[in-house]
Each structure stands twice: as structure tokens, then as C-alpha cells.
Design an enzyme around this catalytic site. Structure first.
Site, PDB file in Angstrom:
ATOM      1  CB  VAL A 131      -0.957  -0.009   1.221  1.00 16.23           C
ATOM      2  CG1 VAL A 131      -0.206   0.311   2.515  1.00 16.23           C
ATOM      3  CG2 VAL A 131      -2.130   0.933   1.020  1.00 16.23           C
ATOM      4  CE1 TYR A 132       3.350   1.471   4.470  1.00 12.16           C
ATOM      5  CE2 TYR A 132       5.616   0.760   4.214  1.00 12.16           C
ATOM      6  CZ  TYR A 132       4.504   0.941   5.005  1.00 12.16           C
ATOM      7  OH  TYR A 132       4.552   0.584   6.337  1.00 12.16           O
TER       8      TYR A 132
END
Length: 354
Positions: free
Chosen positions: A61-62
Site C-alpha cells: 500500500v505504500y
């Protein structure tokens, strides 16, 4: 660099590890963390390896996977020298099925992470959040399949409540599946909630802590001080809402104590805050992040020395917050503490049991 086993597993990690959340940063949250690209990331990896930091942590998700891509490129040609940890489970899009810990999502998420990182296996794969919609049996079976397939070596979780982790451990044991060995948690001098439930549970069940945000969203960098505005360059302007609120007076009291220890020892405020964490029970590794090489070099100076007992007592006392029920009787009343001694001695005043 000191090496430690993660919980009761065979996985050995350095006491400091590197968090790649600043790599490839984009968007309001991750862009505020940093936007390190491949060339600078490679230089930062060099600094880490020279210091003995060999564990690199990221998440799908980064920056929509860009962190994994930049980390993979920075590690190219050095895969055998490092350990790679990533996480999945938070939604990465608005598409149906994005996020969670279903079999479909986890299998696809691992394959996508492997491609972005340019590797054939993950040394540690962690569930980024608890999924209340997917049966725990499906979760542990899927993770065990990934381990047996050789795509994942060890499994862990992040941001779980105590009962959620206990439930998963019990399911894995009952089904003879791969056990969670790591819990990636928020823990700092400004956020000691980990000590109330999760630390005793980790100690009892052999789960090692990997600590994220050890400087409390930048509050413990030494730049934020009493009677002074937050510096314009601080990422707190964009990221403070992502973490728990902190009482201003408590923050300033902790920072004042850190500044005193800094004057006494010659170590920087971040180094002291990080060093304090490395000495806490169940902590396997403290994840440091950096937006540039200078910040990274300073954080790497957090190890190789030890706080003296007087300074440790000062930091323990100033950062202590009253425990909630059902913990406060064990902290404040002698009889409770005698029958169930805490892992960490309390600095709170005690009264006789009633």
C-alpha cells in the site's frame, strides 16, 4: 549490529531495520513521508549494509506499490545479503476484493509483491490489518500454503489487537499451520500502549515485536520543543492525523527529558529515543525510516551504546501514563503485582491491595 531472534522462531534480524515507506513517495500521506527514488535509495541501502542493517521493510500500500519497486531496484544484485519484509491486507484500490486476507487476495498480493521487489521469496510476510470478514481458518491455511510453496519464509501480523492475534495463533496451532512469529506494532516513548496487553502476550506466546514509528510521527526528532511552533519542514503538518493524539504537555515533558539526556551523553534526541526502545522486552527490531542519507546516518547511531540506569529511569518515569482497567490494579496495588509481576516495573505509586 546486534542480531536477535524474532520471537521463538529461527528468523534472526538486526536490532535496527530499515523502513522503506519514504521510497517512491506519492500522494498526500506517503508523499509527506518522503519521495526517495532509486539512486538515492541505493545509497541509503549502502549505508544500512555498512552498519549491519540487513532487514528492509515495506508494504504494497505504500505509494501504490512504488515503494516495493524502488526497494527492489535498490537491492538488485544484493538479494542474498538482505532480508525483505512486506505487508498486504489494506485496500490498494476501490476495486472489489481489494484488501483483506481472503485466499484470493493474499495469493495475488504475494505474487504482485514478488514481481515488484524482483525476488522469488519474501523472508517475512505480514498481514497489515485484521480482516474480520474472512474466517481465521482460511487465513492461516492460505499463509501456510504460501510458506510450503516457498514464496514466504515466515509470517506475521501488524496492528492486531491482543484477542485477534491470540485467535490466529490458536487456529494455526490447532490446524498445524505456520505460526505468526512477528507483530509489527506502534511503540514509542509517547505511545506505550503496546506494554499493556500485546507485550505480555508476545512474551507468553513467542511473538517478536517489529516497532514502527519509533519517533512518534516525527515528534521525537528534537525539532519540536516547548514554547516553539512546529517547524515548517515537519511532516507532522500532513501526517499527525494518522496517529493517536498526544497531549502537548506530555509531549514537552518527554522532549525535555530527552534533551537533558542528550546534553549528558552527547547523543542526539532520536538516537536516545530509539536506543530506549531497543532495550524493551519482546522487541526484536526497531524500524527506522529516513528521507535522506543524513537522517539515516543519525538514526544508525542509536546502537552500539547503552543508556545508564539513571537516564533510563528518567525516561521511564516521564513517559509513563496511567494504565486503563483491567491493568491499573496490577500497576498500582501491591497484592495484584505480587501475584502477577509485570514485565516492566511500574513507576506509578502503589497502594496496598483491598
Amino acid at each position: 549490529m546486534e542480531l536477535r531472534r524474532v520471537g521463538r522462531s529461527g528468523l534472526e534480524v538486526p536490532v535496527l531495520s530499515f523502513g522503506a515507506g519514504t521510497f517512491g513517495g506519492s500522494g498526500p500521506l506517503f508523499g509527506a513521508w518522503g519521495s526517495v527514488q532509486v539512486d538515492e535509495a541505493r545509497a541509503m541501502v549502502d549505508l544500512c549494509l555498512e552498519a549491519g542493517v540487513t532487514l528492509f521493510d515495506t508494504a504494497d500500500v505504500y505509494s501504490d506499490g512504488r515503494s516495493e519497486e524502488v526497494l527492489g531496484a535498490a537491492l538488485r544484485g544484493r538479494r542474498d545479503e538482505v532480508l525483505i519484509s512486506t505487508k498486504a491486507g489494506l485496500p490498494t484500490s476501490d476495486a472489489p476484493g481489494s484488501g483483506g486476507a481472503s485466499r484470493s487476495h493474499l495469493v495475488d498480493a504475494v505474487d504482485r509483491s514478488l514481481r515488484r521487489l524482483g525476488t522469488d521469496h519474501l523472508d517475512l510476510f505480514q498481514l497489515h490489518a485484521h480482516d474480520s470478514r474472512t474466517p481465521v481458518e482460511e487465513v492461516v491455511d492460505t499463509l501456510d500454503d504460501l510458506v510450503r510453496a516457498g514464496k514466504v519464509r515466515y509470517v506475521g501480523v501488524s496492528n492486531y489487537a491482543g484477542w485477534q492475534l491470540a485467535d490466529a495463533l490458536a487456529a494455526a496451532d490447532a490446524r498445524n499451520r505456520s505460526r505468526f512469529v512477528a507483530h509489527q506494532v506502534y511503540y514509542s516513548l509517547l505511545g506505550r500502549d503496546y506494554e499493556w496487553d500485546l507485550m505480555p502476550m508476545a512474551h507468553a506466546h513467542g511473538v517478536g515485536a517489529l516497532v514502527w514509528s519509533p519517533l512518534a510521527w516525527g515528534r521525537l526528532t528534537g525539532h519540536i520543543r516547548r514554547d516553539a511552533p512546529i517547524p515548517a519542514s515537519s511532516r507532522l503538518h500532513e501526517t499527525a492525523a494518522a496517529g493517536p493524539p498526544v497531549d502537548d504537555e506530555h509531549l514537552y515533558d518527554v522532549v525535555d527529558a530527552l534533551l537533558q539526556v542528550s546534553r549528558d551523553t552527547g547523543h542526539s534526541v532520536p538516537q536516545i529515543a530509539l536506543n530506549w526502545l531497543t532495550r524493551r522486552p519482546t522487541v526484536s527490531s526497531v524500524i527506522i525510516g529516513a528521507r535522506d542519507a543524513a537522517q539515516l546516518a543519525d538514526n544508525l547511531g542509536a546502537v552500539g551504546w547503552t543508556l545508564d540506569p539513571e537516564h533510563e529511569r528518567l525516561l521511564d518515569a516521564v513517559s509513563h501514563r496511567p494504565a486503563p482497567y483491567p491493568h491499573f490494579p496490577y500497576e498500582r496495588q501491591e497484592g495484584f503485582a505480587r501475584v502477577s509481576p509485570p514485565l516492566i516495573a511500574s513507576r506509578a505509586p502503589q497502594s496496598p491491595s483491598t
